[in-house]
Design a protein around this motif. Structure first.
Motif, PDB file in Angstrom:
ATOM      1  N   GLY A   1       0.797  -1.219   0.000  1.00 50.76           N
ATOM      2  CA  GLY A   1       0.000   0.000   0.000  1.00 50.76           C
ATOM      3  C   GLY A   1       0.830   1.270   0.000  1.00 50.76           C
ATOM      4  O   GLY A   1       0.379   2.333   0.395  1.00 50.76           O
ATOM      5  N   ARG A   2       2.063   1.157  -0.490  1.00 48.81           N
ATOM      6  CA  ARG A   2       2.976   2.295  -0.532  1.00 48.81           C
ATOM      7  C   ARG A   2       3.415   2.529  -1.971  1.00 48.81           C
ATOM      8  O   ARG A   2       3.381   1.622  -2.787  1.00 48.81           O
ATOM      9  CB  ARG A   2       4.172   2.020   0.359  1.00 48.81           C
ATOM     10  N   VAL A   3       3.859   3.731  -2.245  1.00 48.06           N
ATOM     11  CA  VAL A   3       4.240   4.099  -3.604  1.00 48.06           C
ATOM     12  C   VAL A   3       5.729   4.425  -3.659  1.00 48.06           C
ATOM     13  O   VAL A   3       6.215   5.225  -2.869  1.00 48.06           O
ATOM     14  CB  VAL A   3       3.419   5.306  -4.099  1.00 48.06           C
ATOM     15  N   LEU A   4       6.419   3.785  -4.571  1.00 45.03           N
ATOM     16  CA  LEU A   4       7.810   4.127  -4.867  1.00 45.03           C
ATOM     17  C   LEU A   4       7.841   4.912  -6.166  1.00 45.03           C
ATOM     18  O   LEU A   4       7.047   4.638  -7.070  1.00 45.03           O
ATOM     19  CB  LEU A   4       8.649   2.859  -5.065  1.00 45.03           C
ATOM     20  N   PRO A   5       8.754   5.852  -6.305  1.00 44.34           N
ATOM     21  CA  PRO A   5       8.904   6.511  -7.604  1.00 44.34           C
ATOM     22  C   PRO A   5       9.424   5.493  -8.606  1.00 44.34           C
ATOM     23  O   PRO A   5      10.143   4.568  -8.238  1.00 44.34           O
ATOM     24  CB  PRO A   5       9.929   7.610  -7.335  1.00 44.34           C
TER      25      PRO A   5
ATOM     26  N   SER B   1      15.392   2.981 -17.088  1.00 42.99           N
ATOM     27  CA  SER B   1      16.651   3.342 -17.721  1.00 42.99           C
ATOM     28  C   SER B   1      17.171   2.133 -18.473  1.00 42.99           C
ATOM     29  O   SER B   1      16.534   1.084 -18.499  1.00 42.99           O
ATOM     30  CB  SER B   1      17.664   3.792 -16.669  1.00 42.99           C
ATOM     31  N   THR B   2      18.339   2.276 -19.020  1.00 39.39           N
ATOM     32  CA  THR B   2      18.906   1.182 -19.797  1.00 39.39           C
ATOM     33  C   THR B   2      19.626   0.164 -18.942  1.00 39.39           C
ATOM     34  O   THR B   2      19.965  -0.902 -19.421  1.00 39.39           O
ATOM     35  CB  THR B   2      19.883   1.722 -20.863  1.00 39.39           C
ATOM     36  N   SER B   3      19.860   0.477 -17.678  1.00 35.75           N
ATOM     37  CA  SER B   3      20.533  -0.496 -16.818  1.00 35.75           C
ATOM     38  C   SER B   3      20.040  -0.386 -15.389  1.00 35.75           C
ATOM     39  O   SER B   3      19.596   0.667 -14.947  1.00 35.75           O
ATOM     40  CB  SER B   3      22.045  -0.305 -16.847  1.00 35.75           C
ATOM     41  N   GLU B   4      20.131  -1.495 -14.676  1.00 38.35           N
ATOM     42  CA  GLU B   4      19.732  -1.496 -13.267  1.00 38.35           C
ATOM     43  C   GLU B   4      20.598  -0.563 -12.449  1.00 38.35           C
ATOM     44  O   GLU B   4      20.112   0.115 -11.558  1.00 38.35           O
ATOM     45  CB  GLU B   4      19.836  -2.904 -12.697  1.00 38.35           C
ATOM     46  N   ALA B   5      21.886  -0.524 -12.740  1.00 37.58           N
ATOM     47  CA  ALA B   5      22.787   0.339 -11.979  1.00 37.58           C
ATOM     48  C   ALA B   5      22.330   1.793 -12.082  1.00 37.58           C
ATOM     49  O   ALA B   5      22.326   2.522 -11.090  1.00 37.58           O
ATOM     50  CB  ALA B   5      24.223   0.191 -12.476  1.00 37.58           C
ATOM     51  N   GLU B   6      21.920   2.223 -13.273  1.00 34.96           N
ATOM     52  CA  GLU B   6      21.426   3.587 -13.443  1.00 34.96           C
ATOM     53  C   GLU B   6      20.168   3.804 -12.621  1.00 34.96           C
ATOM     54  O   GLU B   6      19.984   4.853 -12.018  1.00 34.96           O
ATOM     55  CB  GLU B   6      21.144   3.878 -14.916  1.00 34.96           C
ATOM     56  N   GLN B   7      19.273   2.819 -12.592  1.00 35.17           N
ATOM     57  CA  GLN B   7      18.046   2.940 -11.814  1.00 35.17           C
ATOM     58  C   GLN B   7      18.350   3.089 -10.330  1.00 35.17           C
ATOM     59  O   GLN B   7      17.801   3.950  -9.659  1.00 35.17           O
ATOM     60  CB  GLN B   7      17.151   1.723 -12.008  1.00 35.17           C
ATOM     61  N   ILE B   8      19.218   2.237  -9.810  1.00 36.81           N
ATOM     62  CA  ILE B   8      19.521   2.265  -8.383  1.00 36.81           C
ATOM     63  C   ILE B   8      20.227   3.562  -8.023  1.00 36.81           C
ATOM     64  O   ILE B   8      19.897   4.208  -7.031  1.00 36.81           O
ATOM     65  CB  ILE B   8      20.392   1.056  -7.961  1.00 36.81           C
ATOM     66  N   ASN B   9      21.175   3.975  -8.851  1.00 36.10           N
ATOM     67  CA  ASN B   9      21.856   5.227  -8.574  1.00 36.10           C
ATOM     68  C   ASN B   9      20.915   6.413  -8.693  1.00 36.10           C
ATOM     69  O   ASN B   9      21.024   7.370  -7.931  1.00 36.10           O
ATOM     70  CB  ASN B   9      23.085   5.387  -9.466  1.00 36.10           C
ATOM     71  N   ALA B  10      19.953   6.361  -9.621  1.00 34.62           N
ATOM     72  CA  ALA B  10      18.940   7.415  -9.720  1.00 34.62           C
ATOM     73  C   ALA B  10      18.110   7.456  -8.443  1.00 34.62           C
ATOM     74  O   ALA B  10      17.812   8.530  -7.918  1.00 34.62           O
ATOM     75  CB  ALA B  10      18.041   7.195 -10.932  1.00 34.62           C
ATOM     76  N   MET B  11      17.731   6.290  -7.937  1.00 27.91           N
ATOM     77  CA  MET B  11      16.966   6.241  -6.699  1.00 27.91           C
ATOM     78  C   MET B  11      17.747   6.897  -5.569  1.00 27.91           C
ATOM     79  O   MET B  11      17.236   7.742  -4.849  1.00 27.91           O
ATOM     80  CB  MET B  11      16.646   4.786  -6.330  1.00 27.91           C
ATOM     81  N   ILE B  12      18.992   6.530  -5.434  1.00 20.15           N
ATOM     82  CA  ILE B  12      19.789   7.035  -4.326  1.00 20.15           C
ATOM     83  C   ILE B  12      20.099   8.521  -4.492  1.00 20.15           C
ATOM     84  O   ILE B  12      19.975   9.301  -3.550  1.00 20.15           O
ATOM     85  CB  ILE B  12      21.078   6.208  -4.171  1.00 20.15           C
ATOM     86  N   GLN B  13      20.468   8.941  -5.694  1.00 26.80           N
ATOM     87  CA  GLN B  13      20.863  10.333  -5.911  1.00 26.80           C
ATOM     88  C   GLN B  13      19.676  11.280  -6.095  1.00 26.80           C
ATOM     89  O   GLN B  13      19.599  12.314  -5.446  1.00 26.80           O
ATOM     90  CB  GLN B  13      21.797  10.429  -7.132  1.00 26.80           C
ATOM     91  N   ASN B  14      18.748  10.939  -6.993  1.00 27.34           N
ATOM     92  CA  ASN B  14      17.671  11.853  -7.340  1.00 27.34           C
ATOM     93  C   ASN B  14      16.498  11.822  -6.378  1.00 27.34           C
ATOM     94  O   ASN B  14      15.744  12.776  -6.295  1.00 27.34           O
ATOM     95  CB  ASN B  14      17.171  11.565  -8.756  1.00 27.34           C
ATOM     96  N   ALA B  15      16.331  10.725  -5.678  1.00 22.65           N
ATOM     97  CA  ALA B  15      15.183  10.605  -4.777  1.00 22.65           C
ATOM     98  C   ALA B  15      15.593  10.690  -3.307  1.00 22.65           C
ATOM     99  O   ALA B  15      14.829  10.330  -2.432  1.00 22.65           O
ATOM    100  CB  ALA B  15      14.452   9.297  -5.058  1.00 22.65           C
ATOM    101  N   LYS B  16      16.788  11.203  -3.049  1.00 26.82           N
ATOM    102  CA  LYS B  16      17.259  11.286  -1.661  1.00 26.82           C
ATOM    103  C   LYS B  16      16.257  11.951  -0.722  1.00 26.82           C
ATOM    104  O   LYS B  16      16.123  11.512   0.415  1.00 26.82           O
ATOM    105  CB  LYS B  16      18.607  11.990  -1.590  1.00 26.82           C
ATOM    106  N   PRO B  17      15.538  12.988  -1.162  1.00 30.69           N
ATOM    107  CA  PRO B  17      14.566  13.582  -0.233  1.00 30.69           C
ATOM    108  C   PRO B  17      13.462  12.603   0.191  1.00 30.69           C
ATOM    109  O   PRO B  17      12.857  12.788   1.234  1.00 30.69           O
ATOM    110  CB  PRO B  17      13.975  14.747  -1.020  1.00 30.69           C
ATOM    111  N   LEU B  18      13.230  11.570  -0.596  1.00 31.93           N
ATOM    112  CA  LEU B  18      12.178  10.605  -0.283  1.00 31.93           C
ATOM    113  C   LEU B  18      12.668   9.456   0.596  1.00 31.93           C
ATOM    114  O   LEU B  18      11.873   8.779   1.229  1.00 31.93           O
ATOM    115  CB  LEU B  18      11.616   9.997  -1.575  1.00 31.93           C
ATOM    116  N   PHE B  19      13.963   9.205   0.607  1.00 25.60           N
ATOM    117  CA  PHE B  19      14.521   8.057   1.290  1.00 25.60           C
ATOM    118  C   PHE B  19      15.453   8.475   2.414  1.00 25.60           C
ATOM    119  O   PHE B  19      16.172   9.453   2.300  1.00 25.60           O
ATOM    120  CB  PHE B  19      15.289   7.171   0.297  1.00 25.60           C
ATOM    121  N   GLU B  20      15.431   7.694   3.465  1.00 24.12           N
ATOM    122  CA  GLU B  20      16.328   7.928   4.578  1.00 24.12           C
ATOM    123  C   GLU B  20      17.143   6.663   4.815  1.00 24.12           C
ATOM    124  O   GLU B  20      16.580   5.569   4.917  1.00 24.12           O
ATOM    125  CB  GLU B  20      15.512   8.250   5.828  1.00 24.12           C
TER     126      GLU B  20
END
Length: 126
Positions: free
Chosen positions: A38-42, A46-65
Motif C-alpha cells: 500500500g505504498r508508492v515508490l517513484p 533506464s537502460t541499466s539497473e545500476a542507473e536505476q539504483i543510482n537514480a533512486m539514491i541520488q535523485n530521490a534522496k529527499p524521499l529516502f532515509e
C-alpha cells in the motif's frame, strides 16, 4: 501487515519489467512489493539497473532515509561490481531475509547474511 509475495517467486527477469506477466527487474520487483504494502515508490526506467539504483539514491534522496540496521520491508542496496551500487531488494518481515531478482535468476528469497559483504545500505521512505 502481512506481505503476500509467494506468487512472485520464480518470475523471470526483464529490464524495466513492472508486471508479473512481463517479468521484473530489481527496481520493478521493489515497486511491486511496495504496491502490495500500500505504498508508492517513484519509478525509474533506464537502460541499466545500476542507473536505476543510482537514480533512486541520488535523485530521490529527499524521499529516502538511510538507516543503520534492517527493519521489515526496508529497501536494501548492494554493490555487485565495486564501487557502484547496482542492485536492490526488499528486506522481509523477519529482518534476516530479502526478496530480489537478478538478470540471470528469477525472483527469490535469500539470507542477508549470505550477502553481507555486498550490502551497501538500508533505506526507508520518509
Amino acid at each position: 501487515m502481512k506481505l503476500q509475495y509467494e506468487d512472485l517467486l520464480g518470475i523471470s527477469f526483464k529490464y524495466n519489467g513492472r508486471t508479473k506477466d512481463e517479468g521484473y527487474d530489481c527496481w520493478g520487483l521493489c515497486f511491486e512489493i511496495y504496491r502490495r504494502l500500500g505504498r508508492v515508490l517513484p519509478d525509474f526506467n533506464s537502460t541499466s539497473e545500476a542507473e536505476q539504483i543510482n537514480a533512486m539514491i541520488q535523485n530521490a534522496k529527499p524521499l529516502f532515509e538511510e538507516i543503520k540496521n534492517p527493519i521489515p520491508y526496508c529497501l536494501v542496496t548492494f554493490t555487485i561490481r565495486p564501487p557502484y551500487v547496482s542492485h536492490i531488494g526488499v528486506v522481509l518481515k523477519d529482518c534476516q531475509t530479502f526478496i530480489h531478482i537478478m538478470q540471470k535468476t528469477s525472483v527469490s528469497v535469500e539470507k542477508l547474511e549470505d550477502w553481507k559483504r555486498r550490502i551497501k545500505g538500508y533505506y526507508v521512505i520518509r
